[in-house]
Design an enzyme around this catalytic site. Structure first.
Site: not given
Ligand SMILES: *[C@@H]1O[C@H](CO)[C@@H](O)[C@H](O)[C@H]1NC(C)=O
Ligand SMILES: *[C@@H]1O[C@H](CO)[C@@H](O)[C@H](O)[C@H]1NC(C)=O
Ligand SMILES: *[C@@H]1O[C@H](CO)[C@@H](O)[C@H](O)[C@H]1NC(C)=O
Ligand SMILES: *[C@@H]1O[C@H](CO)[C@@H](O)[C@H](O)[C@H]1NC(C)=O
Length: 402
Positions: A97, A283
């Site tokens: 992430d 992201d």
């Protein structure tokens, strides 16, 4: 920041979007301004990186390069790959992430249904584990409201052969959201300033300091199920695989270190400019592309049959769009437009539509939340190779997938 679209077992998906509070709180972290970069930044980066990118150099380097193959479930909700923690290594499927910094897995001492739905880390059976002497705890809440917390410690963490001692969180309390997720834990790739325990450094910061990576980069190749059948994707630590993208990477300077924040100069629908600029974060932990309300409405006003579905609380488009051969939603970054084909804007089926066109409707791959930044999530990354480059002047290198 992990805004996953989670499934409930009936096969019905719910859009789980951030509430304003949780996103805003993340932005209270002190922001580090990027030094101004010179105009020849692109040329400098190309020159530096051209020495590395070829598959031959990657193979030759061996040392300092870690390849993690990734898998994604239906609708490319999340991408996860194996990481070994401890001695002997215990293997976990981690969700990498770039929107958060902590690394955590469930602790074997946690026996809730959620913890038991995944592999848990048993620190007692690792000869190299050290509990944090200060007994600090990590505590993280993601953009979709999911959370985890528990003690921290350090242990050997092995990512595709790159092994260093690293701080990890042992979750003894996880929100039930994780039960339906296929991953065992989160592997943060944002900057150290976003660690939930102040002073803790990320895996990449430590690996760079220890010269454990050939290049200060993590490359994300996350092809869609549509393109790859859910296989063949990777995260490459310390290298760039130039066979996975077209032409050269465009290096987009990071404006604020924390997330991988960049300036999005414009949004284009099938080449038509919407004349909108905003800060955005690249992201990997967020499934879709998330824009502000006004821009999201403007994008959908140019897509035939699209509308905001009040019942589903999300934008929907005709599923027939998934067969579109032309058209795209594009984002201008550092002067170049990177596209998401219309076919990927039709995301997950919702059911029968109420729109004028009738037929099946799908959630749109572009949704809106009240956030101070746009989020270029997996819908963007699955069409564009992204290199998260933590050089002195950090940047995201981007090029369309092969
Ligand atoms: C953890 O490992 C220790 C030592 O190998 C073992 O005694 C214990 O049963 C394990 N705990 C769990 C929950 O598996
Ligand atoms: C687990 O964490 C949540 C979120 O921080 C908190 O509200 C809850 O009280 C915690 N539960 C336990 C058993 O500690
Ligand atoms: C890629 O960058 C190199 C070095 O700057 C340049 O010589 C080359 O023409 C570029 N190739 C393309 C396809 O843009
Ligand atoms: C684009 O937006 C800017 C700022 O809102 C405005 O000044 C400009 O006139 C707009 N350009 C076009 C072509 O609409």
């Amino acid at each position: 920041m992990k805004i996953s679209i989670l499934f409930i077992p009936l096969g019905i998906a719910t859009l789980v979007l951030a509430n304003g509070d949780s996103t805003t709180s993340v932005f209270e972290v002190p922001l580090v301004r990027n030094p101004t970069y010179r105009g020849d930044f692109q040329a400098q980066m190309q020159k530096m990186r051209n020495r590395y990118g070829s598959p031959e150099t990657i193979a030759a380097a061996k040392k300092g390069v870690g390849l993690v193959p990734v898998t994604s479930p239906a609708f490319d909700t999340e991408y996860y790959g194996p990481v070994k923690i401890g001695t002997p290594g215990q293997t976990f499927n981690m969700n990498f992430d770039t929107g958060s910094a902590d690394i955590w897995v469930a602790s074997s001492t946690c026996s809730t249904t959620t913890c038991k739905s995944h592999r848990r880390f048993n620190s007692s059976s690792s000869t190299t584990f050290r509990l944090d002497p200060a007994k600090r705890r990590f505590r993280i809440e993601y953009g979709d409201g999911s959370y985890a917390n528990g003690p921290i410690g350090t242990d050997m963490v092995n990512v595709g052969g790159i092994q260093i001692r690293q701080t990890i969180g042992l979750a003894t309390n996880e929100s039930a959201d994780f039960e339906v997720s296929k991953m065992d834990g989160m592997f943060g790739l944002a900057f150290s300033s976003y660690e939930s325990v102040p002073g803790v450094k990320t895996f990449m910061t430590n690996a760079i300091a220890k010269k454990a990576v050939a290049l200060p980069v993590v490359s994300a190749y996350l092809p869609s199920l549509r393109r790859s059948g859910g296989k063949g994707g990777h995260y490459l630590f310390g290298a760039i695989d130039s066979t996975k993208f077209h032409g050269n990477l465009t290096y987009v300077p990071v404006t604020v270190k924390g997330y991988w924040q960049v300036t999005v100069q414009d949004v284009l629908v099938s080449g038509q400019s919407l004349n909108r600029s905003y800060q955005g974060i690249v992201d990997t932990g967020t499934t879709l592309v998330i824009l502000d309300d006004k821009t999201t409405a403007a994008v959908h006003s140019k897509i035939k049959g699209a509308y905001f579905d009040k019942q589903e609380q999300g934008w929907v488009v005709p599923c027939s769009l998934s067969k579109a051969q032309t058209g795209s939603v594009g984002f201008r970054l550092a002067g170049r437009v990177f596209e998401v084909p219309m076919a990927d804007i039709a995301w997950e089926p919702v059911g029968k539509g109420k729109g004028k066109l009738g037929g099946e409707i799908c959630y749109s791959g572009v949704q809106s939340i009240d956030s101070p930044v746009w989020i270029l999530g997996d819908v963007f990354i699955k069409n564009n190779y992204c290199v998260f480059d933590q050089s002195a002047i950090p940047s995201v290198g981007i090029a369309p997938l092969q």
